[in-house]
Motif scaffolding. Structure first.
Motif, short mmCIF file in Angstrom:
data_model
loop_
_atom_site.label_atom_id
_atom_site.label_comp_id
_atom_site.label_asym_id
_atom_site.label_seq_id
_atom_site.Cartn_x
_atom_site.Cartn_y
_atom_site.Cartn_z
N GLU A 577 0.83 -1.20 0.00
CA GLU A 577 0.00 0.00 0.00
C GLU A 577 0.87 1.26 0.00
O GLU A 577 2.02 1.25 0.47
CB GLU A 577 -0.91 0.00 1.24
N TRP A 578 0.31 2.35 -0.53
CA TRP A 578 1.04 3.61 -0.61
C TRP A 578 1.40 4.15 0.77
O TRP A 578 2.43 4.82 0.93
CB TRP A 578 0.21 4.65 -1.35
N HIS A 579 0.55 3.85 1.74
CA HIS A 579 0.78 4.39 3.08
C HIS A 579 1.67 3.50 3.93
O HIS A 579 1.94 3.81 5.09
CB HIS A 579 -0.56 4.60 3.81
N SER A 580 2.13 2.40 3.38
CA SER A 580 3.01 1.51 4.14
C SER A 580 4.36 2.17 4.39
O SER A 580 4.88 2.89 3.53
CB SER A 580 3.20 0.20 3.37
N ALA A 583 6.81 1.76 1.77
CA ALA A 583 6.62 2.50 0.53
C ALA A 583 6.88 3.99 0.71
O ALA A 583 7.29 4.68 -0.24
CB ALA A 583 5.19 2.29 0.02
N VAL A 584 6.66 4.50 1.89
CA VAL A 584 6.79 5.95 2.11
C VAL A 584 8.22 6.42 1.87
O VAL A 584 8.46 7.43 1.17
CB VAL A 584 6.31 6.31 3.54
N ALA A 585 9.20 5.69 2.44
CA ALA A 585 10.60 6.11 2.30
C ALA A 585 11.05 6.08 0.83
O ALA A 585 11.63 7.08 0.34
CB ALA A 585 11.49 5.24 3.17
N THR A 634 10.70 4.81 -11.77
CA THR A 634 10.42 3.37 -11.63
C THR A 634 9.85 3.03 -10.27
O THR A 634 9.12 2.04 -10.11
CB THR A 634 11.72 2.57 -11.87
N THR A 635 10.12 3.82 -9.26
CA THR A 635 9.60 3.56 -7.91
C THR A 635 8.08 3.48 -7.90
O THR A 635 7.50 2.63 -7.20
CB THR A 635 10.07 4.67 -6.94
N ALA A 640 2.84 0.64 -7.04
CA ALA A 640 1.43 0.69 -7.41
C ALA A 640 0.81 -0.70 -7.38
O ALA A 640 1.50 -1.73 -7.48
CB ALA A 640 1.28 1.32 -8.80
N ALA A 641 -0.55 -0.75 -7.21
CA ALA A 641 -1.28 -2.02 -7.16
C ALA A 641 -1.09 -2.76 -8.48
O ALA A 641 -1.29 -2.19 -9.56
CB ALA A 641 -2.76 -1.77 -6.91
N PRO A 642 -0.68 -4.03 -8.43
CA PRO A 642 -0.43 -4.78 -9.66
C PRO A 642 -1.67 -4.88 -10.54
O PRO A 642 -2.78 -5.08 -10.07
CB PRO A 642 0.00 -6.15 -9.15
#
Length: 917
Positions: A577-580, A583-585, A634-635, A640-642
């Motif tokens: 998830e984006w808020h994980s 993923a944030v860093a 690329t990040t 993003a959700a597959p």
């Protein structure tokens, strides 16, 4: 058949093996002599009767104490039934029934001896060897011909007697024998009964045990046909139906030794979980078992299930009420016969002289003594003869009275129909019935059908058995009173009122008698070998669920057990998830990188014609900056959700950004290397060093990556998968399916492998050009960039592949890959472009042209620099400079520079600038 009988004397009138008694005139005369063990009533047709008037004797004595209910009540019921039949004008008109009633003394061997009286008339006597003392032949009384026998009570007695009576074809109807063995019509073909066999009773008792939820019970049987056959039937039916296991099967000996019943109780306690005890025992054994349980302080432990021999009798529980509380007993469905109650209460010593045992009953019932020859010598009270049954003593009709009367009536109805068929219209007995054929009479008995004394249908099946109809009782103690309370009935199936039941604990819940407690949901039963009702409960572990009572099965791969482990449910599917935090860093670093790259590009575009930008190689710089930008971008598809589009972008951008970057750097380092290598040999320019050539080389290298991606798309189109193995933890509750693109580790290596190859090659060229003078300062930053990048990717490999077994694999690998890409881009951006941006923005005065050089001069300068480096250690600086400068073109420009003090620091610095113009 010829049998010689012992004679008793010439003047003795033989009236049977035991003989009849004469009538007594004195109502208070003592009881009959000890040899009087029969009752004889005259009649046209004589019926035999077998009753346990006395209990079994002890110490060799054939008979013991009097049985008031099971003996006298039943005996009087037969006499009463005969009286009613003889008075009935519609039943056997003009025909009188008589009787010959014997006492079995509750012993089968003694009963067998007594029953020989019934066959005397059918035995041919040989009196040739019998002589009186005077030499005259003895006079034998003509014995009564018995056409049928009512009895016996105990199954063992009935079996013994039936074996004799069938030889003489005398039909027999029992009122109490219930052994299943007697249903064998091949062995006991002349035997019938008005009570159901124990096979029905055993089924009813098994249904009771099952309804109580008891699956682990013990059985207790009195030795003999009744007890052993009943238990055998119970065990057999329980095995056939399943669900009930027998913990122990114990037997009470015929002649129990002292302490035998205590041993039985102790043996029952060896299986304490089997609290329920199914008893097929006689009344005396039941009483002694209860007494032993009381002595061993087991009140309230055992849950008794008694057969009809216990029924609703008071005698087995007298003074043992607390031990018997809660006992469930069974009794053939019956009703109290009010007419018999009136009859029996009216009996007295004066009007019941035909009963030879009534005087003994009188003494026993009223606790008094009749004269000097009474049976109760120790009693101080003398009988007056005016006592009355039911008034001066307690009275309750014995349970089998109804069946005794039904047995007599069954015989009477059979004789009536036989008389109707053989003596149609003939008053009294016709010649055809003067000698009744027992086999023919048996046929009439099996076909009778009438409403009995309790208004219930009396019929026989082909084996002579009556239908199964039982009342279910429970012995209860309420308000200091005790009673047998009807709690249900059984007629082919059980009908039980659970709310009417009461237990010793006072709790309404049914006590347990199970080997093992039921397993909880999600647990399977592991049965103990040989004992189906005993098991161990095993939890269905891991990804197994309870498929049945005894098995656990593995859930499908994409499912996990539900909370109760009684089924399977889909494993939750997760994605990054984006808020994980994972993923944030990376996103933060990528955004900063994109902003920085955009700033550099904008700066370069705005200062596109300045010396710094031109000296950096504008075309290659933009290609390199595009690669850096793609590394940052690329990040986002990696997080993003597959989906189809996201997976496609991942394949394209995963190695493309690095390929752009390192293809451009490789082209740069290769150009520098070729220029200086060429300068060592000649002043001729190397080929393919123009900006256009450099772009062609760079995009040729990039096209290899794009071609590989295209082949990958064709061979394996992008799609999403759910990986259930990545987070398949030992605890199914934590299991998750990971939604991801179908990119395997091998595919990832192949996608990045080409870019890494470019990176390694670029690093090799960076090492080769490390000797370039400091004034050619573009080679050094590229070298440092490649060294740092190699360190980043060397760290990436163990982190990425070392976490392949981790439950956090998806998060760690995605974060590692994206951060590595961003760091690689940041290193290139920081080392190659930030110094230039710094000069362009903060020191624009340094971003001005100094001098211009032709390519020939550049190559010559490169050659001179190389030679200078080689000879620096051999000659003084001035000599080296002089020698080098002598070989330079005679151009006036170079002659001026040759003697210029800052030749190397000035000329060579701007020579490098011209390399990229």
């Amino acid at each position: 058949m010829v049998i010689a009988f012992e004679w008793y004397g010439c003047l003795l009138l033989l009236t049977g093996m035991a003989g009849s008694i004469s009538q007594r005139t004195d109502p208070l005369m003592p009881p009959a002599p000890e040899y009087a063990h029969s009752i004889r009533l005259d009649g046209d047709i004589i019926l035999g009767g077998l009753f346990p008037v006395h209990a079994r004797g002890e110490r060799g004595a054939p008979c013991g104490e009097l049985k008031k209910e099971k003996g006298i009540h039943r005996l009087e019921a037969m006499l009463f039934a005969i009286d009613l039949i003889n008075k009935d004008p519609d039943l056997l008109p003009n025909v009188t029934l008589g009787a010959r009633i014997l006492d079995t003394c509750s012993r089968d061997t003694y009963a067998l001896e007594q029953s020989l009286t019934f066959v005397q008339a059918l035995i041919e006597r040989d009196s040739t060897d019998v002589r009186c003392a005077s030499g005259e032949q003895p006079i034998f009384a003509k014995p009564d011909k018995i056409v049928g026998v009512i009895g016996a009570a105990a199954s063992s007695v009935s079996i013994m007697v039936a074996n004799i009576l069938r030889l003489f074809k005398i039909p027999q109807i029992s009122y109490a024998s219930t052994a299943p063995e007697l249903s064998d019509n091949t062995r006991y073909d002349f035997f019938s009964r008005v009570v159901p066999p124990d096979s029905y009773q055993a089924q009813a008792m098994l249904d009771i045990v099952t309804a109580m939820g008891w699956n682990y019970v013990s059985t207790l049987a009195s030795e003999g046909n009744y007890g052993e056959s009943g238990v055998e039937a119970f065990v057999q039916i329980s095995r056939e139906t399943g669900g009930v296991c027998i913990a122990q099967s114990l037997k009470i000996p015929r002649e129990p030794r002292p302490g035998e019943f205590d041993k039985i109780i102790l043996r029952l306690l060896e299986t304490p979980n089997a609290r329920a005890v199914v008893m097929f025992a006689n009344e005396d054994d039941i009483r002694r078992v209860l007494d032993a349980a009381k002595r061993n302080n087991q009140t309230g432990h055992f849950l008794w299930v008694g057969s009809d021999s216990w029924g609703s009798k008071i005698s087995p529980v007298v003074q043992q009420e607390s031990v018997a509380e809660g006992a469930i007993t069974i009794l053939p469905k019956r009703a109290s016969i009010e007419a018999f109650d009136r009859y029996f209460k009216s009996r007295s010593l004066s009007n019941n002289r035909r009963n030879v045992w009534f005087a003994e009953f009188w003494e026993e019932n009223f606790g008094c003594k009749l004269g000097m020859h009474g049976k109760r010598p120790g009693s101080p009270k003398k009988c007056t003869g005016l006592e009355k049954v039911g008034r001066d003593s307690t009275y309750e009709q014995e349970g089998k009275v109804q069946f005794v009367m039904d047995a007599v009536y069954a015989m009477a109805y059979a004789l009536h129909r036989m008389h109707r068929d053989l003596c149609s219209g003939y008053p009294g007995l016709c010649p055809r019935m003067s000698n009744i054929d027992g086999k023919e009479l048996l046929g009439y008995i099996r076909n009778v059908s009438f409403n009995g004394s309790a208004k219930t249908l009396v019929v026989f099946n082909e084996n002579g058995d009556a239908p199964g109809r039982y009342d279910i009782y429970q012995y209860q103690i309420t308000n200091r009173s005790t009673e047998y309370r009807i709690i249900g009935h059984w007629t082919d199936q059980l009908h039980l009122n659970m709310k009417a039941m009461q237990w010793a604990s006072g709790d309404s819940s049914v006590p347990a008698s199970v080997c093992s407690l039921p397993c909880q949901t999600g647990e399977r039963k592991k049965v103990v070998k040989g004992v189906l009702c005993c098991w161990h409960c095993e939890r269905c572990e891991g990804y197994h669920y309870q498929a049945s009572e005894f098995t656990c099965q593995l859930c499908p791969y994409e499912q996990r057990p539900d909370q109760n482990r009684t089924g399977c449910q889909p494993i939750p599917i997760i994605k990054l998830e984006w808020h994980s935090p994972w993923a944030v860093a990376p996103i933060f670093i990528a955004i900063l990188g994109i902003l920085a790259t955009t700033f550099v590009v904008v700066t370069f575009v705005r200062h596109n014609d300045t010396p710094i930008v031109r000296a950096s190689g504008r075309e290659m710089s933009y290609v390199l900056l595009t690669g850096i930008f793609l590394c940052y971008v690329t990040t986002f598809p990696m997080i993003a959700a597959p989906g189809l589009a996201v997976c496609s972008f991942r394949r394209i951008f995963l190695g493309l950004g690095m390929c752009f970057s390192y293809a451009a750097l490789l082209t740069k380092t290769n150009r520098i290397h070729r220029i200086f290598e060429q300068g060592k040999r000649s002043v001729a320019a190397p080929r393919f060093i123009s900006p256009a050539s450099q772009l062609v080389i760079t995009f040729s290298l990039i096209s290899v990556q794009l071609m590989g991606v295209f082949v990958w798309f064709v061979a394996d189109p992008p799609h999403t998968i759910v990986d259930y193995g990545e987070q398949r933890t030992q605890d199914p509750e934590n299991a998750r399916g990971v939604l991801k693109c179908d990119i395997s580790d091998l595919s990832l290596i192949c996608s990045l492998g080409y870019s890494i190859l470019l990176m390694v090659t670029c690093t090799v060229y960076a090492i080769k050009t490390r000797g370039v003078p400091e004034t050619f300062n573009e080679a050094k930053p590229i070298g440092f960039t490649m060294y740092t990048t190699c360190i980043i990717w060397l760290a990436f490999i163990p982190i990425f592949f070392g976490t392949a077994q981790s439950a956090e694999r998806m998060y760690i690998q995605t974060a590692t890959l994206t951060v590595s890409l961003s760091l690689s881009a940041s290193v290139s951006l920081g080392m190659l472009y930030m110094p230039k941006v710094y000069i362009i923005i903060l020191h624009p005065e340094q971003n001005v042209p100094k001098c211009k050089r032709s390519f020939k001069a550049i190559v010559t300068a490169a050659t001179m620099t190389n030679k200078l480096s080689q000879l620096a250690s051999e000659r003084p600086n001035g000599e080296v400079k002089t020698e080098l400068c002598e070989s330079v073109d005679n151009s006036s420009e170079y002659r001026r520079l040759l003697y210029h003090k800052s030749f190397e620091n000035h000329c060579l610095r701007y020579t490098y600038i011209h390399l990229f113009i």
